[in-house]
Write a protein that holds these residues in place. Sequence first.
Motif, mmCIF file in Angstrom:
data_model
loop_
_atom_site.group_PDB
_atom_site.id
_atom_site.type_symbol
_atom_site.label_atom_id
_atom_site.label_comp_id
_atom_site.label_asym_id
_atom_site.label_seq_id
_atom_site.Cartn_x
_atom_site.Cartn_y
_atom_site.Cartn_z
ATOM 1 N N GLU A 24 0.856 -1.179 0.000
ATOM 2 C CA GLU A 24 0.000 0.000 0.000
ATOM 3 C C GLU A 24 0.895 1.232 0.000
ATOM 4 O O GLU A 24 2.089 1.138 0.262
ATOM 5 C CB GLU A 24 -0.901 0.010 1.242
ATOM 6 C CG GLU A 24 -1.908 -1.113 1.266
ATOM 7 C CD GLU A 24 -2.781 -1.084 2.509
ATOM 8 O OE1 GLU A 24 -2.599 -0.186 3.361
ATOM 9 O OE2 GLU A 24 -3.632 -1.970 2.639
ATOM 10 N N TYR A 26 1.497 5.233 1.472
ATOM 11 C CA TYR A 26 1.113 6.209 2.487
ATOM 12 C C TYR A 26 2.180 7.280 2.603
ATOM 13 O O TYR A 26 3.308 6.997 3.026
ATOM 14 C CB TYR A 26 0.893 5.548 3.853
ATOM 15 C CG TYR A 26 0.464 6.526 4.905
ATOM 16 C CD1 TYR A 26 -0.821 7.038 4.920
ATOM 17 C CD2 TYR A 26 1.355 6.973 5.872
ATOM 18 C CE1 TYR A 26 -1.226 7.955 5.870
ATOM 19 C CE2 TYR A 26 0.969 7.886 6.828
ATOM 20 C CZ TYR A 26 -0.322 8.379 6.821
ATOM 21 O OH TYR A 26 -0.713 9.295 7.769
ATOM 22 N N ARG A 27 1.840 8.488 2.208
ATOM 23 C CA ARG A 27 2.687 9.669 2.386
ATOM 24 C C ARG A 27 4.160 9.442 2.081
ATOM 25 O O ARG A 27 5.027 9.673 2.908
ATOM 26 C CB ARG A 27 2.527 10.225 3.777
ATOM 27 C CG ARG A 27 1.140 10.744 4.033
ATOM 28 C CD ARG A 27 1.067 11.457 5.366
ATOM 29 N NE ARG A 27 -0.253 11.978 5.568
ATOM 30 C CZ ARG A 27 -0.585 13.252 5.353
ATOM 31 N NH1 ARG A 27 0.306 14.106 4.979
ATOM 32 N NH2 ARG A 27 -1.828 13.642 5.543
#
Length: 124
Positions: A24, A26-27
């Motif tokens: 995944e 994320y930032r």
Amino acid sequence: MAKRDVWVRLWPRLVRADQIQGVEFYRGDLLVKVTGEKDPIEVAVCRYPRENDFLGLGGREKYAAAVQESNTALQQSAFGLLAGISTAARLPDGGVLVMADDEDEDTPRWQVLTLPEFEPEDET
């Protein structure tokens, strides 16, 4: 070692590629889900833009463009991980994927090493 083992260096861990369940974003980080681990392993890929960095005229548009660029880099890194695993699996003795910091590029890329080329880094 079994023939065609593929390992992935997810600092500070070294995991077998067949233990990776998913990725995944994320930032600016890839979050790699690994079998037997409660939390995903974070792999820093790129600096994620902060909205405060883009204050002023045209700031919102520049921020949106920077976020898009960051997300593209993350997607390219995830595809690079998959392609690297596939490439290493075709090597006669398998291989190891490591993040290669190339000074000419803003985003690190995955590099496939044969097992004789791979030297584990000291984790102390």
